[in-house]
Enzyme design. Sequence first.
Site, short mmCIF file in Angstrom:
data_model
loop_
_atom_site.label_atom_id
_atom_site.label_comp_id
_atom_site.label_asym_id
_atom_site.label_seq_id
_atom_site.Cartn_x
_atom_site.Cartn_y
_atom_site.Cartn_z
N ARG A 46 0.71 -1.04 0.03
CA ARG A 46 -0.16 0.07 0.05
C ARG A 46 0.88 1.28 -0.02
NH1 ARG A 46 -5.43 0.23 3.17
NH2 ARG A 46 -4.45 -1.74 4.07
N ASP A 88 -3.98 -0.58 -3.22
CA ASP A 88 -4.59 -1.23 -2.03
C ASP A 88 -5.55 -2.47 -2.47
OD1 ASP A 88 -6.59 -1.71 -0.16
OD2 ASP A 88 -7.26 0.52 0.24
N ILE A 89 -5.23 -3.29 -1.61
CA ILE A 89 -5.65 -4.81 -2.02
C ILE A 89 -7.13 -4.72 -2.05
CG2 ILE A 89 -3.51 -5.94 -1.63
CD1 ILE A 89 -4.74 -7.28 1.03
N HIS A 178 4.25 -24.16 7.34
CA HIS A 178 5.88 -24.10 7.14
C HIS A 178 6.74 -24.96 7.97
CE1 HIS A 178 6.14 -21.57 10.90
NE2 HIS A 178 7.50 -21.68 10.94
N LYS A 182 10.61 -27.87 6.99
CA LYS A 182 11.78 -27.65 7.84
C LYS A 182 12.44 -29.06 7.84
CE LYS A 182 9.92 -25.21 11.45
NZ LYS A 182 10.86 -23.83 11.99
N ASP A 235 -2.76 -20.98 16.91
CA ASP A 235 -1.51 -20.56 16.48
C ASP A 235 -0.40 -21.81 16.21
OD1 ASP A 235 0.23 -18.45 15.64
OD2 ASP A 235 1.34 -18.68 17.45
N HIS A 240 0.84 -26.77 13.46
CA HIS A 240 2.16 -27.01 13.36
C HIS A 240 2.27 -28.44 14.11
CE1 HIS A 240 2.92 -23.52 11.54
NE2 HIS A 240 3.05 -22.67 12.40
C1 BG6 Z 1 4.11 -19.28 13.38
C2 BG6 Z 1 3.37 -18.72 14.47
O1 BG6 Z 1 3.05 -20.15 12.43
O2 BG6 Z 1 5.15 -20.27 13.62
C3 BG6 Z 1 4.16 -18.22 15.47
O3 BG6 Z 1 2.42 -17.89 14.18
C4 BG6 Z 1 5.32 -18.80 15.69
O4 BG6 Z 1 3.67 -17.67 16.59
C5 BG6 Z 1 5.99 -19.56 14.76
O5 BG6 Z 1 6.20 -18.23 16.51
C6 BG6 Z 1 7.28 -20.49 15.00
O6 BG6 Z 1 7.58 -20.94 13.65
P1 BG6 Z 1 9.28 -21.38 13.88
O7 BG6 Z 1 9.69 -21.63 12.50
O8 BG6 Z 1 9.83 -19.94 14.41
O9 BG6 Z 1 9.32 -22.42 14.92
#
Ligand code: BG6
Length: 493
Positions: A46, A88-89, A178, A182, A235, A240
């Site tokens: 933006r 602006d999306i 993500h 790893k 979260d 994860h």
């Molecule tokens: C994110 C969370 O998905 O993963 C964060 O929203 C967290 O709160 C993070 O800190 C941890 O990822 P990593 O790769 O740092 O272990």
Amino acid sequence: MNIEPCSYVIFGATGNLSRVKLMPALYHLDVANRLPEGTRIIAIGRRPWNQLQWLNEVLDMIKAKVKEDFDEILFQRFSQRFHYHQGDINQPECYLSLANTLTQPEFPKNIAYYLSISPADFGSVMNLLSEQHLFNEDEGWRRIIIEKPFGYDLDSAQALQTKISHYLNEEQVYRIDHYLGKGMVQNVLVFRFANVMLEPLWNRNYIDHIQITHAESIGIDSRGDYYNSAGAMRDMLQSHLLQLLTLVTMEPPVSMDAESLRDEKVKVLKSIRPIPKEAVHAHTFRGQYTKGHVNGAKVPAYLDEANIPSNSTTETYASLKLYIDNWRWRGVPIYMRTGKRLAKAQSTISICFRHPPLQFFRDTEVHCMNQNWILLGIQPEECIRIEMTVKEPGLEMNTRTRSLDANFRNQDEKAIDAYEDLLLDVLKGDRSLFLRFDEVEHAWRIVDPILQTWAIERDYITTYPAGSWGPEDNRLFDKDNQYWRESLLPECK
Ligand code: BG6
């Protein structure tokens, strides 16, 4: 493999994720010559910057991350790939001009859209992209990468999915977790399925329980708004940690292709025994940090962090006990926990084996008969350790614990950030490390009753001092001799 170039369109390019993960990952891929020739990156932001101002920002992002490895010439090459698109999306004009830009000959016809934006904006961004025919695949593929959280609960995840499937088919959707990018997480599968001697032991006959810990020493940084509405369960655990659990417990897939792998993960999630609302207290624990010291520095309480209401009962620590009701795992408790501002940053999967059936050293000097553990250090220390009991040298019959170490990285081999792998997989069209919708859906089914119960119990939350290992939550354990494993070094309990 010959990978075609693409136009990587990054929504939220000036945001935190882009700054700390996406731009450094793209830079590293470019330095390693892994980005196909001609690949361009369109950064949408933006702020009223011109191309030069944007490149100065990128320079700061990269320098902050790669430090002494920074290379001016390689950065110049990298910067040629960029186009800053100011807009602006939430406004149609942004998409009209984006459509115009993307028709220019220097932009490859394959397009990946990375939505590094607030989930609340997903729907409208998809709508506006579609209005400008930006999902049209006549001239090249269109893929969309969606960051977590995918929804806020089961209902909202399903609603979001309905919206997405209105515009795209499943093959075009890359839901990022993500953790799957790893190195050590991928190594869990290799460790399990490339070492045949583990297979006979990997079940309820030999394993006492499994623990998954993700401890962070950091707090919530500047993410107060998001974090306070999410909390640790949404979260980290829903995403994860449940993913880690599937990798540790799934059956061998028929092949490593995306669908076979994800089929097996879904089977695990479906076999997890539901936690009825009346059992939530017996299966979970939550806490919030107060002020304290982390790594020698004084840190504020969660309630004193920016953008946190002073009466918030959002959990910054959550633990959970689950059972997988299938032949392999029936009766084996799985304990999972995560927290912010804990004593140290450490992610570990710890597998505790049963005691031998007979304590035949009973009348000797052997007092410390530890169970065998397999420890998988995910980060920061990456390791695979198998703890064995051995006799101490000497005339007495004493024992000690020693660990067999399978270091998977040589000293000169650098760790690759998860995002590098994942951003490249999008170009390759490989979805094995991305989540299929049914995985997300079943993960929400597991945690939804907990979240609903916690949502109505908003008067009080247990606290723990920042810098500790979290609140005392030993009541989750099924047996007196079970305890949270804190160290990757042999522990005598
Ligand atoms: C994110 C969370 O998905 O993963 C964060 O929203 C967290 O709160 C993070 O800190 C941890 O990822 P990593 O790769 O740092 O272990």
